[in-house]
Design an enzyme around this catalytic site. Structure first.
Site, PDB file in Angstrom:
ATOM      1  N   LYS A 161       0.854  -1.185   0.000  1.00 18.97           N
ATOM      2  CA  LYS A 161       0.000   0.000   0.000  1.00 18.97           C
ATOM      3  C   LYS A 161       0.892   1.237   0.000  1.00 18.97           C
ATOM      4  O   LYS A 161       1.816   1.339   0.827  1.00 18.97           O
ATOM      5  CB  LYS A 161      -0.905  -0.011   1.234  1.00 18.97           C
ATOM      6  N   ASP A 189      -0.507  -0.618  -4.588  1.00 15.81           N
ATOM      7  CA  ASP A 189      -1.864  -0.083  -4.590  1.00 15.81           C
ATOM      8  C   ASP A 189      -1.840   1.319  -3.997  1.00 15.81           C
ATOM      9  O   ASP A 189      -1.571   1.489  -2.813  1.00 15.81           O
ATOM     10  CB  ASP A 189      -2.789  -0.987  -3.769  1.00 15.81           C
ATOM     11  N   GLU A 215      -2.260  -0.695  -8.697  1.00 16.65           N
ATOM     12  CA  GLU A 215      -3.707  -0.535  -8.615  1.00 16.65           C
ATOM     13  C   GLU A 215      -4.083   0.929  -8.416  1.00 16.65           C
ATOM     14  O   GLU A 215      -3.444   1.630  -7.631  1.00 16.65           O
ATOM     15  CB  GLU A 215      -4.242  -1.295  -7.386  1.00 16.65           C
ATOM     16  N   ASP A 240      -9.418  -0.586  -9.710  1.00 17.80           N
ATOM     17  CA  ASP A 240     -10.096  -1.176  -8.551  1.00 17.80           C
ATOM     18  C   ASP A 240     -11.316  -0.322  -8.179  1.00 17.80           C
ATOM     19  O   ASP A 240     -12.434  -0.636  -8.581  1.00 17.80           O
ATOM     20  CB  ASP A 240      -9.115  -1.327  -7.379  1.00 17.80           C
ATOM     21  N   LYS A 264     -14.063  -7.293  -6.631  1.00 16.93           N
ATOM     22  CA  LYS A 264     -14.338  -7.635  -5.229  1.00 16.93           C
ATOM     23  C   LYS A 264     -15.833  -7.878  -5.094  1.00 16.93           C
ATOM     24  O   LYS A 264     -16.641  -7.084  -5.588  1.00 16.93           O
ATOM     25  CB  LYS A 264     -13.924  -6.486  -4.302  1.00 16.93           C
TER      26      LYS A 264
HETATM   27 MG    MG Z   1      -7.083  -1.803  -4.331  1.00 18.76          MG
END
Ligand code: MG
Length: 354
Positions: A161, A189, A215, A240, A264
């Protein structure tokens, strides 16, 4: 067989430690569990894990929505998924998490009715695959140590992240690459942190560290910006937060706005919609990853893993949320050996009450 009702229960599970991404920090998972009951005594288990910063859903809203949707599908045959899907769409727009909770429970029921594990019912492409493990935003040396530990535990891919600034992000990625060596897959991401040109500037530098993909570098609503970054980036770009459903997927592939898509269940409304998304993506040559929201338990993760195992176009998985939880609500379902995902061979999701 007929659906007789839907039981709903919300509960909280503390995380092992706070998890920070560019959008904010989470310390406790807020979960809504559902049980769909039938006239023949079979139960289907599902859940929502409201991710208010991404889907806009919260616990009270999702519970309310499940109540309305549950009433609408009462009396229907759990095998009639197409009818159920459109009945739910008629009752309520959006509110993907409530629909996902019911969709998971209904797929669990379908597996139990047909006496098949869900991954076989959905396509049965593979019996095992691999998840990465995500590292929340932290000091570079702390993230590097966690990355090394994860590799020692058997993970082959690390999701990092980022999104707090050029120098900090470069330092994180550099420290992690140095700690894990060159044979570990690193994916990034940014959770919408950058403007398109800022993103390209940082990507240009990050490309030195052999990055598999990045991402969502730009805000979710900026499809033109995402397309601009994708066009110019040497690192493949994954959408995403910009993609919730099959209509968004069509827009992404028509605009060439991303090289890859992260699906997701909590964003899209469940397994049925996720299948539509990956079909659109596959037709455009776009591979998909199955991701999860922070806090999803082994109920939603088993559903996502079953889908990932069922469909060839899911070439990557980021199904790591259960590692961050201090307890799980059910026994059985999916299990892990390091980063290896092992599917249950029991009917449906294969979950049992604790
Ligand atoms: Mg993501």
């Amino acid at each position: 067989m007929k659906i007789t009702g839907v039981r709903v229960q919300s509960y909280r599970i503390p995380l092992v430690e706070p998890f920070r991404i560019a959008l904010g920090t989470t310390s406790v998972a807020e979960i809504i569990g559902v049980e769909v009951t039938t006239d023949e005594g079979l139960l289907g288990y599902g859940e929502a894990a409201p991710a208010k910063r991404i889907t806009g859903d919260n616990v009270e809203g999702v519970k309310y929505a499940i109540g309305l949707l549950g009433e609408a599908i009462k009396g229907m045959d759990p095998m009639d998924m197409e009818q159920i899907y459109w009945s739910m769409e008629k009752v309520m727009a959006h509110c993907s998490e409530a629909k996902t909770a019911l969709d998971i429970a209904l797929h669990d029921l379908m597996g139990k009715i047909l006496n098949q594990p869900l991954y076989k019912l959905l396509g049965g492409y593979r019996t095992e695959f691999f998840t990465d493990i995500s590292l929340g935003i932290d000091e570079p040396q702390i993230m590097a140590k966690k990355a090394k530990n994860a590799v020692d535990e058997g993970f082959h891919a690390i999701k990092i992240k980022i999104g707090t600034g050029f120098v900090e992000d470069i330092n994180r990625v550099k420290a992690i690459r140095e700690a894990v060596g060159k044979n570990v897959t690193l994916r990034l991401d940014a959770n919408q942190a950058y403007k398109p040109k800022e993103a390209l500037k940082i990507i240009d530098k990050l490309a030195d560290y052999d990055i598999e993909l990045m991402e969502q570098p730009v805000p979710w609503w900026d499809f033109d910006g995402l397309a601009y970054v994708t066009m110019h980036s040497p690192i493949p770009i994954m959408a995403d937060e910009s993609i919730f459903n099959a209509k968004d997927a069509l827009r992404i592939v028509e605009q060439h706005a991303a090289d890859l898509i992260n699906i997701k269940l909590m964003k899209c409304g469940g397994i049925k919609e996720a299948m539509k998304i990956t079909t659109v993506a596959e037709a455009a040559g776009v591979e998909c990853m199955l991701g999860c929201m922070t806090g999803e338990t082994n109920i939603a993760i088993t559903a996502a893993a079953s889908l990932g195992a069922a469909v060839k176009n899911f070439t990557r998985a980021d199904l790591d949320s259960t590692f961050t939880l201090t307890s799980l609500p059910m026994k059985g379902g999916v299990s892990f050996q390091g980063g290896r995902i092992l599917l249950s061979q029991e009917p449906g999701l294969g979950l049992l009450p604790e």
